[in-house]
Design a protein around this motif. Structure first.
Motif, PDB file in Angstrom:
ATOM      1  N   GLN A 351     -10.779 -81.801 -52.976  1.00  0.00           N
ATOM      2  CA  GLN A 351     -11.933 -81.138 -53.559  1.00  0.00           C
ATOM      3  C   GLN A 351     -12.991 -82.167 -53.935  1.00  0.00           C
ATOM      4  O   GLN A 351     -12.693 -83.201 -54.514  1.00  0.00           O
ATOM      5  N   ILE A 352     -14.199 -81.870 -53.561  1.00  0.00           N
ATOM      6  CA  ILE A 352     -15.325 -82.696 -53.985  1.00  0.00           C
ATOM      7  C   ILE A 352     -15.777 -82.169 -55.342  1.00  0.00           C
ATOM      8  O   ILE A 352     -16.288 -81.044 -55.438  1.00  0.00           O
ATOM      9  N   THR A 417     -16.301 -77.281 -47.620  1.00  0.00           N
ATOM     10  CA  THR A 417     -17.075 -76.900 -46.438  1.00  0.00           C
ATOM     11  C   THR A 417     -16.315 -75.794 -45.721  1.00  0.00           C
ATOM     12  O   THR A 417     -15.391 -76.051 -44.944  1.00  0.00           O
ATOM     13  N   GLU A 418     -16.666 -74.570 -45.997  1.00  0.00           N
ATOM     14  CA  GLU A 418     -15.988 -73.417 -45.408  1.00  0.00           C
ATOM     15  C   GLU A 418     -16.730 -72.146 -45.788  1.00  0.00           C
ATOM     16  O   GLU A 418     -17.728 -72.187 -46.513  1.00  0.00           O
ATOM     17  N   LYS A 419     -16.240 -71.033 -45.305  1.00  0.00           N
ATOM     18  CA  LYS A 419     -16.873 -69.752 -45.604  1.00  0.00           C
ATOM     19  C   LYS A 419     -16.382 -69.252 -46.958  1.00  0.00           C
ATOM     20  O   LYS A 419     -15.184 -69.203 -47.221  1.00  0.00           O
ATOM     21  N   THR A 458     -21.543 -75.788 -47.486  1.00  0.00           N
ATOM     22  CA  THR A 458     -21.159 -77.171 -47.223  1.00  0.00           C
ATOM     23  C   THR A 458     -20.865 -77.888 -48.527  1.00  0.00           C
ATOM     24  O   THR A 458     -21.658 -77.800 -49.477  1.00  0.00           O
ATOM     25  N   ALA A 459     -19.744 -78.579 -48.568  1.00  0.00           N
ATOM     26  CA  ALA A 459     -19.323 -79.261 -49.784  1.00  0.00           C
ATOM     27  C   ALA A 459     -20.402 -80.213 -50.289  1.00  0.00           C
ATOM     28  O   ALA A 459     -20.943 -81.024 -49.544  1.00  0.00           O
ATOM     29  N   SER A 486      -9.873 -72.488 -49.814  1.00  0.00           N
ATOM     30  CA  SER A 486      -9.429 -73.546 -50.722  1.00  0.00           C
ATOM     31  C   SER A 486      -9.710 -73.232 -52.185  1.00  0.00           C
ATOM     32  O   SER A 486      -9.238 -73.937 -53.069  1.00  0.00           O
ATOM     33  N   GLN A 487     -10.480 -72.180 -52.423  1.00  0.00           N
ATOM     34  CA  GLN A 487     -10.913 -71.841 -53.773  1.00  0.00           C
ATOM     35  C   GLN A 487     -10.309 -70.499 -54.183  1.00  0.00           C
ATOM     36  O   GLN A 487     -10.578 -69.479 -53.560  1.00  0.00           O
TER      37      GLN A 487
END
Length: 500
Positions: A351-352, A417-419, A458-459, A486-487
């Motif tokens: 995770q950023i 970085t994902e939907k 985008t992250a 991821s969230q």
């Protein structure tokens, strides 16, 4: 050539994870200076999703370096043979082949149920890191969903009726395509890119669409319908002829053209891995990925060495065990050049941590209006997040408890970085813009109703966020949430909200 199987039942992958795979199989791929994208790495559909674009890049990256393993499963049993691969080898294939065509006289209800099972499996497979391809054994439109209506010769004159707008046959074709599009649309909504493989082995004469001098007309009808009408931008278009042996025409006889094909995949049976078949498809592809669309016998180590550009292969259903010995299968999947799903399982994406710029404060600018249409501004303040249940109370002292409205503005800073799926829970109307895209539009009276929309983010890159809300009467609430592969789902916290 496919064989009927009568009597048998037949989070989304993260973009960063896919790029991680590219770094493994082709380390220079990610570190080259920016160049103009070639036609081989750009989908033919200019509106293709991010996920589809990354899959095509992946196929290009592995070509000439490794080959992605693949296994087909039947519509009636969408995980059977893929699970068998895992049981025998300890590994899942990297690519899972599914089927949307019915051949066992299914009625509409049975077909819908079976296709939904395929969708559910494909979503789970994609979230686990694997690639998805779907074949389509379409019966003659408007007829029984039976093998005899798939493997059936049709005259050129009769075929022409199906590709001629205005005819009853054309109407039946469109109706069939639209029914199938519903399930491809579900995969799009779930963020699943699909290597879509319709009307395969069209250069042979065993299917009703085979050996037609205007096969491209059928291909183009489906392409235009799915791309321009149904907006199925998650599809990569796989043209899959039979190997041009004594029973099939040369590739060029039925090639729809480079403008509507992303991947060229040859169906090869009886261990007929002829070098000319390989060279000719590579030449026709002109840099696009090539693959083995179907196979009975697994390609040997010598074939993989001499024909290195096969990006993937797909063993057809029960031919895995009928045409290959168990020890051969285990040995094949242990080959250093064969990529299983485990080869590119994502290491948990780091995770950023959102870090607010030094001159920015967290929260959202909140404008409170003493009417429902956002015109009578009474107060401006900072709200840390949108997580309110005012019930029958006024949100601020300067407006009344009923018939008020609020506009929140600021920036949203994603960690991945994902939907993302954006959702609201409100009483009453609410609408949400992210990066100037209206993702939720629910501007009417409602009581504690959840709405959702999605957008690729985008992250570490902040995007504009605007939320508008109004309360009518009898209770007021507004909540803004998000989730992604991821969230976990949560109220969007103040730490990722920045004042404008």
């Amino acid at each position: 050539m496919v064989i009927p199987i009568l009597g048998e039942a037949g989070v989304r992958k993260k973009v960063v994870s896919l790029l991680f795979l590219l770094s493994l199989v082709a380390p220079n791929f990610l570190f080259q200076p920016p160049v103009t994208a070639s036609t081989s790495t750009v989908p033919v559909n200019s509106q293709a999703t991010i996920e589809a674009k990354v899959v095509l890049q992946k196929l290009n990256a592995v070509s000439g370096v490794s080959t992605i393993s693949g296994q087909h499963d039947y519509l009636e049993s969408p995980d059977e043979w893929t699970n068998q691969v895992k049981g025998w080898t300890g590994k899942f294939p990297g690519l899972h082949g599914y089927e949307f065509g019915a051949i066992l006289a299914q009625n509409d209800g049975q077909l819908a149920q079976q296709r939904q099972k395929v969708v559910n499996s494909a979503i789970a497979w994609n979230q686990a890191g694997g690639l998805v391809t779907i074949s389509y054994h379409q019966s003659i439109p408007g007829t029984c969903l039976c093998w005899s209506n798939v493997e059936k010769k049709m005259s050129q004159a009769e075929f022409d009726k199906y590709v001629t707008p205005g005819t009853p046959q054309y109407a039946k074709l469109i109706a069939d395509l639209d029914k199938t599009a519903v399930y491809l649309g579900k995969l799009k909504d779930a963020g699943v890119p699909v290597l879509w493989r319709p009307y395969h082995e069209m250069n042979g004469d065993w299917f009703w669409w085979g050996k037609k001098n205007n096969f491209a007309a059928l291909w183009n009808i489906m392409y235009d319908r799915y791309v321009h009408v149904h907006k199925l931008d998650n599809l990569l278009w796989v043209w899959s002829p039979n190997a041009p042996n004594a029973h099939a025409d040369p590739y060029t006889a039925t090639y729809p053209g480079a403008s509507k094909v992303d991947v060229l995949a040859v169906d090869i049976y009886d261990n007929d891995y002829n070098e000319d078949y390989y060279k000719n498809i590579v030449q026709l592809a002109g840099g696009k990925p090539v693959a083995i669309g179907e196979n009975g016998e697994l390609p040997s180590a010598a074939v993989l060495k001499d024909q290195p550009r096969w990006a993937y292969f797909m063993t057809w259903g029960k031919m895995l065990s009928e045409n290959n010995k168990k020890e051969e299968i285990k040995s094949f999947y242990s080959h250093s050049k064969i990529l299983s799903r485990e080869s590119f399982l994502p290491v948990k994406q780091p995770q950023i941590q959102p870090i607010s710029p030094p001159d920015k404060k967290n929260g959202l600018r909140a404008e409170y209006y003493d009417n429902k249409d956002l015109t009578d501004l009474k107060e401006t303040k900072v709200d840390a997040k949108i997580d309110f249940n005012w019930s029958t109370s006024a949100p601020v002292s300067s407006v009344q408890a009923d018939t008020f409205s609020v506009r929140w503005t600021g920036k949203l800073l994603p960690a991945y970085t994902e939907k993302y799926q954006i959702s609201t829970l409100s009483d009453d109307g609410i609408r949400v813009w992210v990066n100037d895209k209206l993702v939720i539009d629910s501007w009417y009276n409602q009581s504690w109703v959840e709405r959702t929309g999605s957008i690729a983010l985008t992250a570490g890159v902040p995007v504009d966020l605007k939320v508008e809300y109004y309360d009518n009467q009898n209770g007021a609430a507004a909540k803004l949430m998000w989730k992604s592969p991821s969230q976990t789902k949560e109220i969007i916290p103040a730490s990722v909200l920045l004042l404008p």
